[in-house]
Design an enzyme around this catalytic site. Structure first.
Site, PDB file in Angstrom:
ATOM      1  N   CYS A 148       0.807  -1.222   0.000  1.00 49.39           N
ATOM      2  CA  CYS A 148       0.000   0.000   0.000  1.00 49.39           C
ATOM      3  C   CYS A 148       0.838   1.268   0.000  1.00 49.39           C
ATOM      4  O   CYS A 148       0.294   2.367  -0.050  1.00 49.39           O
ATOM      5  CB  CYS A 148      -0.932   0.010   1.195  1.00 49.39           C
ATOM      6  N   CYS A 468       0.397   2.564   6.447  1.00 43.81           N
ATOM      7  CA  CYS A 468       0.837   1.213   6.751  1.00 43.81           C
ATOM      8  C   CYS A 468       0.760   0.395   5.476  1.00 43.81           C
ATOM      9  O   CYS A 468       0.098   0.798   4.525  1.00 43.81           O
ATOM     10  CB  CYS A 468      -0.064   0.592   7.810  1.00 43.81           C
TER      11      CYS A 468
END
Lengths: 484, 717
Positions: A148, A468
Site C-alpha cells: 500500500c 501502513c
C-alpha cells in the site's frame, strides 16, 4: 519573483537580510533563500505567530518540490473502470498531469509508478502508460511495488534521484485496478502447458496430455493474505483492534467521520487533485463514487466481515476495493522556479519502517511518525495537517491508542514516553482511504497532494503523511508548504 | 503402540483438576446473591488461581488408600460436574492453554466452549496414559458430544487435540485468535478478550439468541445415525476392542475398561454409566500399571528441570560436527528452537544428506500442519551447512557426532579447540566411549561433557548427559539447558564405560544372542519381548541399532566388564558384519528390509550362521516366561548396579532413562519401579535360578540383594 518580492515591499523597516536576499540570483543556495523568506514573512505578519518555525532545508542537498499532482476519480472496483487495463488508468492520470501542469514532455527525466497487483502483460506499467500518454520515448520509466505504500516508494525514489543530482524532473505516481486481477492456472496445469510447449513429437505430447487431471483446472487467485502468516489483512486488523480494545462503535463512528468529511470536501470542491476521465465507451467520470455517509444505526446492522461471528471489522468500517491512478510532478526547486512554476510543497524528510507482520501488521504509522519527526527536528505540535492512510477504522484507532500509550512506547518502540496523539481536528480533514477509496498502488500520491492542498487552503507550514502496508511495513513523510 | 504414544504425551499431562476445584464451584454455585460469573477460565496458571488449588494430585490419590476411597472421589467429582451441567444459567468455558483431563471434563459439562486458536491450547483426556480413565463423567459426556468413535479415539490414545481440530470435531464451539501486543502484554489481553467474547456468548445464550447446538456435517450425521443401530454399535465395540487387545497385548488394563464404561453408559443409560465409571476409576487407580505410569509421569517432571541452575552464558550458537543421522537429528531439534546451528561434515555428499534430513523433518511438520511453509523456511535458515570451521569462533557449544572411533574423536577435539572461543563447551555424542578418555587430549577438560542422544533424535525424548570428574558445574548447567531447550527429558549420569543406558542394554543384548544361539527363532523372540511390554522386539532392536554398532559396544564393554557381560557369543555379530548384515541400514539383518514393503521376512542367510554357533538350550530355564525374565532380570540387575556404583544419582533417573531411551516396558515403570512393585525377593530368586544354570552373569548385585533381604527397603518410598 512576485511572491518573493511581495513581502519585501510591505516590509516596514527593511532588514539587512532581506535586502541582501532580494538581490541574490535565484540559483543561490536554497537554504539561504528559504530562511529569509520565512523571516520576512513572519515580520510581515507582525508576529502573529509567536513560535519560530524553521524550514527543513538541508545544507548541500537540493530542495525537492511538488509542482502539482492529480488523480483519476477513485471508483469502487467493478464500476465504470471495470473494462480497462491498469495502464489505461495510469495513462489517464499522466495525461491529466500533463494537462494540469503543461509541462513540456521532453523535460521529464524519469517516470516511476507504484502498483501492487501486477497485470502480467504490462509488468512495467509505468513505461506502457508513459508511452501511451505521449511522453517522449526517450524518457525511461520503471515500476516499484511496496504494497500500500508503492506510490510513496515511487515518490521517494524520485526524491532520491533529484536530491542526488541525477535528475531534475520526475513524474511519480501509482495505479491499481482491482476490477481485473490476474488469475492463474494451477502450478500443475502451468507445468503441463510449459512441458507441452517443449514436447517435440506427437507421442510426447500425447503422453503429457494423458497426465492431465481435472483438478489441474482449479484456478489460483492472487493472494489476498499475507504470505508469511497466511492471514488476511482484514483478519489482522480485527485482531489489532481487539488487542487495543477498540470497540465496534468507535470504529463505525470513525468511518462515519471519514465519509462525512469526504462528502463535505467533495461538495465544497476541495478535492482539486481529481481530474475528469472520459472512459472509452462510457460517460466522463468526474468524481469519486465510494463516498457514502450512512448512519450509525445502518452501520451497526452489518455483520463482521472477517472474524465471524463476533469480530468488529465490517464492510462499512474498512476501505473498499478501488480502481484508480495518481500522478505528480516533482522537480528540483531551482528547476521549477527556472521554468516559472509556483510549486505547491516541498517533500522533506521521510522514513520507512517495518515490524512483525503478524501482530503489528498495520502499526506502521505509529512507528514511522516519531522517527520522521525526530529526524526533521519537529514535534507533533508543529504539524498542521495530518494525512494518514485509513486501511480500516480499527487500524487508525489502534494506531491512535498505540501512539497514546506509554506502555506500548516503552515495551515495543524502545521509547521512554508515548508518541502522542495527532489532534483530530487536523487529521484527514478531507476524508481518507475509508471514504475516498484505496487503490493500493496509488494512495501515496493522494495523501501527499491532500496534505499539500490542505496546507495551502487551511494555512500552516508542515504536513505529515503516514501509511501502513502489507508485510508489516510503514512510511511517513513531512510535506512542507511552499511559501506563497 | 498405546504405550509408546503414552510416553510421548505424558509431559503435557495435567489431570484431575476437577477434584481440586470443588471448593470454588460449590461455593459460587449455590451462592445466589451475586450473579455467577458465567465464565470459567481454564488456563494452566489461571486455573490454579481461580480454583485455589492446594492439594497436588499425588498426595490426593496417595491419601486414598483403598478402592472405595478412590471411587468416592470420582463420584464426588461427578456430582460437582453434574451441577455445572444442570445449571439454569448458561456457563461458557473459556479455554486458553492446556485443557486436559479433569479440565476437559469441566469444559464439556458447560453449555458452550470457546478456545483460543493457539498452539498452546490443546484439549484431551490423557488419563489412559496414567493407566486410569476420565473419572468425572468424561466417559459419558464425550461420546454424546463428539460421537462414539471420536470419543473412544480420544480416550484410548490420550492424544491432545489442537483447538482448530477441536472446533471441527465439535469439541469446542468457537475459536478466538490470540492477540498481539496492544495496551497490555499479549497473553494478558488475549485472556481478557477471550473472556469478553465468552461473556457475549453467555449473554446470547441466556437471551436465547445463540443456540448451543451445532450444525453437523453430513458425515457426522450419518455416523450418528449409524450409531443408533445396535448391531453397528456392537461391531464398533468389537473392532475397537480387538484393536486395543492387539496393541496393548493385555498389558494395559485401562483401555479395555474405558470401552467397557462407554458401552455401559450407552447401552444401560447414564446412571449405570456414571456408577460404572467411578468403580472402574477406582479399580484402575489401584493397579500396578497405573502406579508405574504415574511414577513415570512424576519422574519425567523431575527430569525436565535443570538441577545445576542457570548457566552463566546462554548457548545461542551451536555447532555440530558430523551430518549423519545423529548430527542432523540434533540439528533439527535445535534449529526449530531458534538456536543458530552450524552443521559441519567432511564431505559434501554427507552434508547434503544431513541438510536434507533436517529439511524433511521440518517439511513433514508442514504436511501435518504443525508448521507453515513460511515458518519452515525461516527455521531452516537457522541452519548453516559447511565443510570448514568458519564461524566456530562464535560457537557457544560444539556437539560432535562423528563416527565412534576414539582416535577420530581425539583429532576432531584438537581441531575444534584450535578455533573455538574459551567459553565454548565441547560435547560428545557417543554411546559408549568414556568421556574422560575423549577429554584426555583436551586443553580444558572442564569444558568437555557427554551428550548421548538417541536415534531418531526428533522422536526419542531422552538425552543422557555424562559428566566426568573434571567437568565443571557450569558446563553441566549449559548442557542441560540446551537439552531442555531441545525438548528433551534429561538424565545426568557419571562417566563410565557405557554410561547408564548402553551399559544396561549390553547384558540384555548378550542374552538375546545366547537365546538366538539356543535356537529360538528371531520372530518368536520378538513376540516374547513385545508381549512383555517392550515396544520393539529384541531381534528387531539389534537390526535397528545396527549390528556393527552392537558389535562395537559388545566388544568394548566386554573387555571392561568381562564375564558378567558374557553369555552370547559375539562371534555371531562378527559374522553378520562380515557378511554385510548390518541391520535396517544395509537392508539385511535378522530380517530383510525393503523400501516400501511393510512385511518383514526372516533373513534365511542367517540360518547357516546361527547353525554354526548353535548352543544346546537348557530346558529348566527355557520356558517362554524364563526367556523373558532372563532378558529383563539382566537388564534390571545392571541398572541397580549402576545405582550402587553411583553412575546413577537417583532411581527416578534410572527409570526414565530405561523407559524413554531403551524402551523398557512403560507398564512396569522402569527397572527400579519394577523391583518395587514386583518384589526384590522374587527377582533375586529368578536371578539365582538362572545363575545356577549359566553362572556369574546372573549374580544379583549387592544393592538388589539388600532390597531382597529387607522387604521394607524400596527405591521409591
Amino acid at each position: 519573483m512576485t511572491i518573493l518580492t511581495y513581502p519585501f515591499k510591505n516590509l516596514p523597516t527593511a532588514s539587512k537580510w532581506a535586502l541582501r536576499f532580494s538581490i541574490r540570483p535565484l540559483s543561490c543556495s536554497s537554504q539561504l533563500r528559504a530562511a529569509p523568506v520565512v523571516f520576512v514573512f513572519k515580520l510581515y505578519l507582525k508576529a502573529v505567530q509567536t513560535k519560530t518555525k524553521k524550514t527543513l532545508a538541508k545544507p548541500n542537498i537540493r530542495n525537492v518540490v511538488v509542482v502539482d499532482g492529480v488523480r483519476t476519480p477513485f471508483l469502487l472496483s467493478g464500476t465504470s473502470y471495470k473494462d480497462l487495463m491498469p495502464h489505461d488508468l495510469a495513462r489517464a492520470a499522466l495525461t491529466g498531469l500533463l494537462h494540469r501542469t503543461s509541462v513540456p514532455k521532453e523535460v521529464v527525466d524519469y517516470i516511476i509508478f507504484g502498483t501492487v497487483i501486477q497485470e502480467v502483460k504490462t509488468s512495467n506499467v509505468a513505461r506502457e502508460a508513459a508511452l501511451g500518454a505521449g511522453f517522449s520515448d526517450k524518457t525511461p520509466a520503471h515500476t516499484v511495488t511496496m504494497a500500500c505504500i508503492s506510490a510513496n516508494q515511487a515518490m521517494t525514489t524520485g526524491v532520491g534521484l533529484i536530491a542526488s543530482g541525477q535528475c531534475d524532473v520526475i513524474v511519480a505516481g501509482g495505479v491499481e485496478l482491482m476490477s481485473d486481477v490476474p488469475i492463474r492456472h494451477s502450478r500443475k496445469m502451468r507445468k503441463l502447458m510449459l512441458d507441452l510447449n517443449k514436447a517435440k513429437s506427437m507421442g510426447q505430447r500425447l503422453s503429457l496430455i494423458s497426465k492431465f487431471r481435472f483438478n489441474f483446472l482449479a484456478p489460483e487467485l492472487p493472494a489476498v493474505s499475507e504470505f508469511s502468516t497466511s492471514e488476511t489483512m482484514g483478519h489482522s486488523a480485527d485482531r489489532l483492534a481487539a488487542a487495543f480494545a477498540v470497540s465496534r462503535l468507535e470504529q463505525d463512528e470513525y468511518a462515519l467521520r471519514s465519509h462525512s468529511l469526504a462528502k463535505k470536501a467533495q461538495d465544497e470542491g476541495l478535492l482539486s487533485d481529481v481530474v475528469p476521465f472520459k472512459v472509452p465507451g462510457k460517460d466522463t467520470v468526474t468524481k469519486d463514487n465510494g463516498i457514502r455517509p450512512s448512519s450509525l444505526e445502518q452501520m451497526a446492522k452489518l455483520k463482521p466481515a472477517f472474524i465471524k461471528p463476533y469480530g468488529t471489522v465490517t464492510a462499512a468500517n474498512s476501505s473498499f476495493l478501488t480502481d484508480g491512478a495518481s500522478a505528480m510532478l516533482i522537480m528540483a526547486e531551482e528547476k521549477a522556479l527556472a521554468m516559472g512554476y509556483k510549486p505547491k510543497a516541498y517533500l522533506r524528510d521521510f522514513m520507512y519502517v517495518s515490524q512483525d507482520p503478524k501482530d503489528q501488521l498495520l502499526l506502521g504509522p505509529t512507528y514511522a511518525t516519531p522517527k520522521v519527526l525526530e529526524k526533521a527536528g519537529l514535534t507533533m505540535n508543529d504539524i498542521d495537517a495530518f494525512e494518514f492512510h485509513e486501511a480500516f477504522s480499527g487500524q487508525i484507532l489502534a494506531n491512535f491508542k498505540a501512539m497514546d500509550s506509554d506502555w506500548f512506547a516503552e515495551n515495543y518502540m524502545g521509547r521512554k514516553t508515548k508518541v502522542g496523539l495527532p489532534p483530530l481536528e487536523k487529521f484527514n480533514n478531507w476524508g481518507g482511504s475509508l471514504s475516498l477509496g484505496h487503490p493500493f498502488g496509488a494512495t501515496g500520491c493522494r495523501l501527499v497532494m491532500a496534505a499539500a492542498n490542505r496546507l495551502r487552503k487551511e494555512g500552516g507550514q508542515y504536513g505529515l503523511v503516514a501509511a501502513c502496508a502489507a508485510g508489516g511495513q510503514g512510511h511517513a513523510m513531512i510535506v512542507e508548504a511552499y511559501p506563497k | 503402540m498405546v504405550a509408546c504414544r503414552a510416553i510421548g504425551i505424558l509431559s503435557r499431562f495435567s489431570a484431575f483438576r476437577i477434584l481440586r476445584s470443588r471448593g470454588y464451584i460449590c461455593r459460587n454455585f449455590t451462592g445466589s446473591s451475586a450473579l455467577l460469573k458465567p465464565i470459567l477460565t481454564m488456563e494452566s496458571k489461571g486455573m490454579w488461581q481461580l480454583f485455589e488449588l492446594t492439594l497436588p494430585i499425588q498426595s490426593m490419590l496417595a491419601a486414598c488408600k483403598t478402592l472405595q476411597e478412590v471411587t468416592q472421589l470420582s463420584q464426588e467429582a461427578q456430582r460437582i460436574v453434574e451441577k455445572l451441567e444442570k445449571s439454569t444459567k448458561p456457563i461458557v468455558a473459556a479455554i486458553n492453554g492446556s485443557c486436559l483431563g479433569g479440565g476437559l471434563e469441566v469444559a464439556i459439562s458447560c453449555q458452550y466452549r470457546i478456545a483460543t486458536k493457539d498452539r498452546k491450547t490443546v484439549l484431551g483426556t490423557p488419563e489412559v496414559l496414567l493407566g486410569a480413565l476420565p473419572g468425572a463423567g468424561g466417559t459419558q459426556r464425550l461420546p454424546k458430544m463428539v460421537g462414539v468413535p471420536a470419543a473412544l479415539d480420544m480416550m484410548l490414545t490420550g492424544r491432545s487435540i489442537r483447538a482448530d481440530r477441536a472446533k471441527k470435531m465439535g469439541l469446542v464451539d468457537q475459536l478466538v485468535e490470540p492477540l498481539g501486543p496492544g495496551l497490555k502484554p499479549p497473553e494478558e489481553r488475549t485472556i481478557e478478550y477471550l473472556e469478553e467474547v465468552a461473556i457475549t456468548f453467555a449473554k446470547g445464550l441466556a437471551d436465547k439468541k445463540i443456540s448451543p447446538k451445532r450444525d453437523k456435517g453430513l458425515v457426522e450425521k450419518l455416523t450418528a445415525y449409524a450409531m443408533t443401530i445396535p448391531f453397528v454399535r456392537q461391531q464398533v465395540y468389537k473392532k475397537v476392542e480387538e484393536k486395543v487387545r492387539k496393541q496393548t497385548k493385555g498389558l494395559y488394563p485401562a483401555p479395555l475398561k474405558i470401552i467397557d464404561v462407554v458401552k455401559t453408559g450407552i447401552e444401560q443409560g447414564s446412571d449405570a454409566g456414571y456408577l460404572c465409571e467411578s468403580q472402574k476409576f477406582g479399580e484402575l487407580v489401584m493397579t500396578k500399571e497405573s502406579k508405574a505410569l504415574m511414577g513415570l509421569y512424576h519422574g519425567q517432571v523431575l527430569c525436565k528441570k535443570n538441577k545445576f541452575g542457570a548457566p552463566q552464558k546462554d548457548v545461542k550458537h551451536l555447532a555440530i560436527l558430523g551430518a549423519g543421522l545423529m548430527g542432523a537429528g540434533i540439528a533439527q531439534v535445535s534449529v526449530d528452537k531458534g538456536l543458530k546451528t552450524i552443521l559441519k561434515d567432511a564431505t559434501l555428499t554427507a552434508l547434503d544428506r544431513g541438510q536434507q534430513q533436517v529439511f524433511k523433518g521440518l517439511n513433514d511438520k508442514v504436511k501435518k500442519k504443525a508448521l507453515t511453509s513460511f515458518e519452515r523456511d525461516s527455521i531452516f535458515s537457522n541452519l548453516t551447512g559447511q565443510l570448514d570451521y568458519q564461524g566456530f569462533e562464535k560457537a557457544d557449544m560444539v556437539i560432535e557426532a562423528v563416527f565412534e572411533d576414539l582416535s577420530l574423536k581425539h583429532r576432531v577435539l584438537k581441531e575444534v579447540e584450535a578455533v573455538i572461543p574459551d567459553h565454548c563447551i565441547f560435547a560428545s555424542n557417543t554411546s559408549a566411549l568414556p568421556i574422560s578418555e575423549i577429554a584426555a587430549v583436551s586443553k580444558r577438560p572442564e569444558k568437555v561433557i557427554g551428550m548421548h542422544y538417541f536415534s531418531p533424535v526428533d522422536k526419542m525424548q531422552l538425552l543422557e548427559i555424562i559428566t566426568t570428574e573434571k567437568t565443571s558445574k557450569d558446563t553441566s548447567a549449559s548442557a542441560v539447558a540446551v537439552g531442555l531447550k531441545q525438548g528433551k527429558v534429561i538424565i545426568v549420569v557419571k562417566d563410565g564405560p557405557g554410561f547408564y543406558t548402553t551399559r544396561c542394554l549390553a547384558p540384555m543384548m548378550s542374552e538375546v544372542i545366547r537365546i538366538l544361539q539356543e535356537g529360538v527363532d528371531p520372530k518368536k523372540l520378538d513376540s516374547l519381548t513385545t508381549s512383555f511390554g517392550f515396544p520393539v522386539g529384541a531381534a528387531t532392536l539389534v537390526d535397528e541399532v545396527g549390528v556393527d554398532v552392537a558389535k562395537h559396544v559388545a566388544e568394548d564393554l566386554g573387555k571392561v566388564f568381562g564375564e558378567r557381560f558374557g553369555g552370547g557369543n559375539p562371534e555371531l555379530l562378527t559374522q553378520m558384519v562380515s557378511k554385510g548384515f548390518l541391520g535396517r541400514k544395509s537392508g539385511k539383518g535378522f530380517y530383510i528390509y525393503q523400501e516400501g514393503v511393510k512385511r518383514k521376512d526372516l533373513n534365511s542367510d542367517m540360518d547357516s550362521i546361527l547353525a554354526s554357533l548353535k548352543l544346546p538350550p537348557k530346558s529348566e530355564v527355557s520356558s517362554d516366561e524364563d526367556i523373558q525374565f532372563r532378558l529383563v532380570t539382566r537388564f534390571v540387575n545392571e541398572a541397580v548396579m549402576c545405582l550402587q556404583e553411583g553412575i546413577l544419582a537417583t532411581p527416578a533417573e534410572g527409570d526414565i532413562g530405561a523407559v524413554f531411551g531403551l524402551g523398557f516396558p512403560p507398564c512396569l515403570g522402569g527397572p527400579f519401579r519394577f523391583v518395587d512393585l514386583y518384589g526384590a525377593q522374587k527377582i533375586v530368586d529368578r536371578l539365582k535360578k538362572y545363575e545356577a544354570a549359566y553362572g556369574k552373569q546372573f549374580t544379583p548385585c549387592q544393592l538388589l540383594a539388600d532390597h531382597a533381604n529387607s522387604p521394607n527397603k524400596k527405591f521409591y518410598q
